[in-house]
Design a protein around this motif. Structure first.
Motif, mmCIF file in Angstrom:
data_model
loop_
_atom_site.group_PDB
_atom_site.id
_atom_site.type_symbol
_atom_site.label_atom_id
_atom_site.label_comp_id
_atom_site.label_asym_id
_atom_site.label_seq_id
_atom_site.Cartn_x
_atom_site.Cartn_y
_atom_site.Cartn_z
ATOM 1 N N LEU A 101 1.096 -1.338 -0.114
ATOM 2 C CA LEU A 101 -0.275 0.395 -0.468
ATOM 3 C C LEU A 101 0.972 1.658 0.088
ATOM 4 N N GLY A 102 0.058 2.223 -0.171
ATOM 5 C CA GLY A 102 1.282 3.498 -0.678
ATOM 6 C C GLY A 102 1.864 3.986 -1.504
ATOM 7 N N ARG A 103 2.355 5.264 -1.610
ATOM 8 C CA ARG A 103 3.291 6.245 -2.654
ATOM 9 C C ARG A 103 4.250 5.156 -1.521
ATOM 10 N N PRO A 104 5.592 4.308 -2.541
ATOM 11 C CA PRO A 104 6.872 4.631 -2.450
ATOM 12 C C PRO A 104 8.068 5.649 -2.390
ATOM 13 N N PHE A 105 8.624 5.531 -1.730
ATOM 14 C CA PHE A 105 9.586 6.715 -2.767
ATOM 15 C C PHE A 105 10.927 6.580 -3.403
ATOM 16 N N THR A 106 11.274 7.857 -4.235
ATOM 17 C CA THR A 106 11.461 8.187 -5.651
ATOM 18 C C THR A 106 12.780 7.542 -5.557
ATOM 19 N N PRO A 107 13.418 6.676 -6.110
ATOM 20 C CA PRO A 107 15.192 6.322 -5.985
ATOM 21 C C PRO A 107 15.632 7.884 -6.609
ATOM 22 N N VAL A 224 10.753 12.534 2.947
ATOM 23 C CA VAL A 224 10.095 11.631 4.412
ATOM 24 C C VAL A 224 9.000 10.913 4.025
ATOM 25 N N SER A 225 9.392 9.827 5.249
ATOM 26 C CA SER A 225 8.186 8.330 4.997
ATOM 27 C C SER A 225 7.203 8.951 6.409
ATOM 28 N N VAL A 226 6.221 9.386 6.372
ATOM 29 C CA VAL A 226 5.025 9.550 7.786
ATOM 30 C C VAL A 226 4.470 8.803 8.223
ATOM 31 N N GLU A 227 4.800 8.579 9.469
ATOM 32 C CA GLU A 227 4.211 7.197 10.312
ATOM 33 C C GLU A 227 3.070 8.665 11.210
ATOM 34 N N ARG A 228 1.905 7.436 10.866
ATOM 35 C CA ARG A 228 0.189 8.204 10.971
ATOM 36 C C ARG A 228 -0.287 6.764 11.805
ATOM 37 N N HIS A 253 -4.963 19.228 3.699
ATOM 38 C CA HIS A 253 -5.021 16.930 4.444
ATOM 39 C C HIS A 253 -4.754 16.803 3.136
ATOM 40 N N VAL A 254 -4.227 15.558 3.591
ATOM 41 C CA VAL A 254 -3.649 14.213 2.403
ATOM 42 C C VAL A 254 -3.994 12.764 3.749
ATOM 43 N N ARG A 255 -4.420 12.535 2.926
ATOM 44 C CA ARG A 255 -4.908 10.986 3.201
ATOM 45 C C ARG A 255 -3.207 10.334 3.291
ATOM 46 N N SER A 256 -2.237 10.174 4.029
ATOM 47 C CA SER A 256 -1.141 9.708 4.301
ATOM 48 C C SER A 256 -0.935 8.238 3.697
ATOM 49 N N CYS A 257 -1.975 7.640 3.693
ATOM 50 C CA CYS A 257 -2.152 6.603 3.166
ATOM 51 C C CYS A 257 -2.181 6.061 1.802
ATOM 52 N N LEU A 263 6.491 11.594 1.801
ATOM 53 C CA LEU A 263 5.642 12.759 1.137
ATOM 54 C C LEU A 263 6.853 13.942 0.814
ATOM 55 N N ALA A 264 6.871 14.914 0.159
ATOM 56 C CA ALA A 264 7.800 15.524 -0.851
ATOM 57 C C ALA A 264 8.217 16.807 1.157
#
Length: 270
Positions: A101-107, A224-228, A253-257, A263-264
């Motif tokens: 799930l979710g948006r990954p890092f952009t390498p 950053v990978s946020v913890e929610r 507001h955005v849904r972090s999931c 996120l930037a």
């Protein structure tokens, strides 16, 4: 592709300390689709406690000797009901697992260097990211902070990937005494402005905010990978929202999931 919802068998549970463990789950479909920074929603145990699934970053993507995807691992710290059940889980048990799930890092790619900044259990998404960066030929460093030397894990894994390690501990038992953002700040100040760089961070909210602000001061991009807290991981419960600055400068507001967890950093309203 839609996420897979599986009853994953526990294949291994490695206790790292009195509170940390790495649990391996047989989930080949999730492993084959997972990208660095993505997460799964897991629910151990039976009955109604815990009632909801909880999010965990994919720590490792597991393969057999022939390279076939076999499952994933999770880095766990026991602090509540779900994490306690994951800590004491035994091989053969089944755990409900939904993902990736979710948006990954952009390498990044060379000549851009990559600095990963991890605090505590925030190390979790960086095993897969470090492996991806290695495959791309990117020079990488891991700035890793923990309470003590006993809570620095998998260092040899990162050394095998030629990742430079910069360690801190709050008690001074390994590396530099203090918080991990301090050596990050010093390294940013010493780096030539012409040397391209991407920062990645995961850990406590205060560490993320400090890393984001340091990156901004030196004009460096940062993911950053946020913890929610998440109740579903699919955008339905709205429990994981993060305040962001839109293109028009206004807060929303955005849904972090869904928009995250990656996120930037310069768009988050810390």
């Amino acid at each position: 592709m839609p996420p897979s919802d599986v009853s994953a068998e526990v294949t291994s549970n490695r206790l790292l300390s009195a509170d940390y463990n790495v649990i391996e789950l047989a989930a080949p479909a999730i492993a084959a689709a997972a990208l660095p920074g993505q997460f799964v929603m897991v629910r151990p145990g039976v009955g109604h406690d815990p009632l909801l699934r909880r999010p965990f970053s994919v720590f490792e993507v597991l393969r057999d000797a022939g390279g076939t995807h076999t499952g994933i691992s999770l880095l766990n710290k026991r602090i509540g009901v779900s994490t306690e059940l994951l800590y004491i889980a035994r091989a053969g048990q089944r755990i409900a697992c939904l993902g990736p799930l979710g948006r990954p890092f952009t390498p990044v790619d060379p000549p851009v260097d990559a600095w990963m900044v991890a605090g505590g259990v925030g190390l979790a998404p960086f095993a897969t990211l470090a492996a991806s960066l290695r495959e791309r030929g990117v020079r990488a460093a891991l700035f890793y902070g923990a309470r003590s030397a006993a809570e620095h894990f998998h260092l040899d894994f990162f050394r095998r990937l030629a990742v430079e390690l910069v360690l801190t501990t709050e008690d001074g038992s390994a590396g530099q005494r203090g918080r991990i953002v301090e050596p990050v700040e010093r390294a940013l100040a010493a780096r030539s402005p012409s040397a391209r760089l991407m920062l990645y961070a995961c850990g406590p909210e205060g560490m993320l905010a400090a890393t984001a602000k340091a990156a901004a001061r030196y004009g460096r991009p940062c993911q950053v990978s946020v913890e929610r807290i998440m109740g579903c991981g699919l955008g339905g419960c709205y429990s994981c929202v993060v305040p962001m600055r839109g293109d028009d400068g206004r807060m929303h507001h955005v849904r972090s999931c869904l928009a995250g967890p990656v996120l930037a950093a310069d768009q988050i309203l810390w």
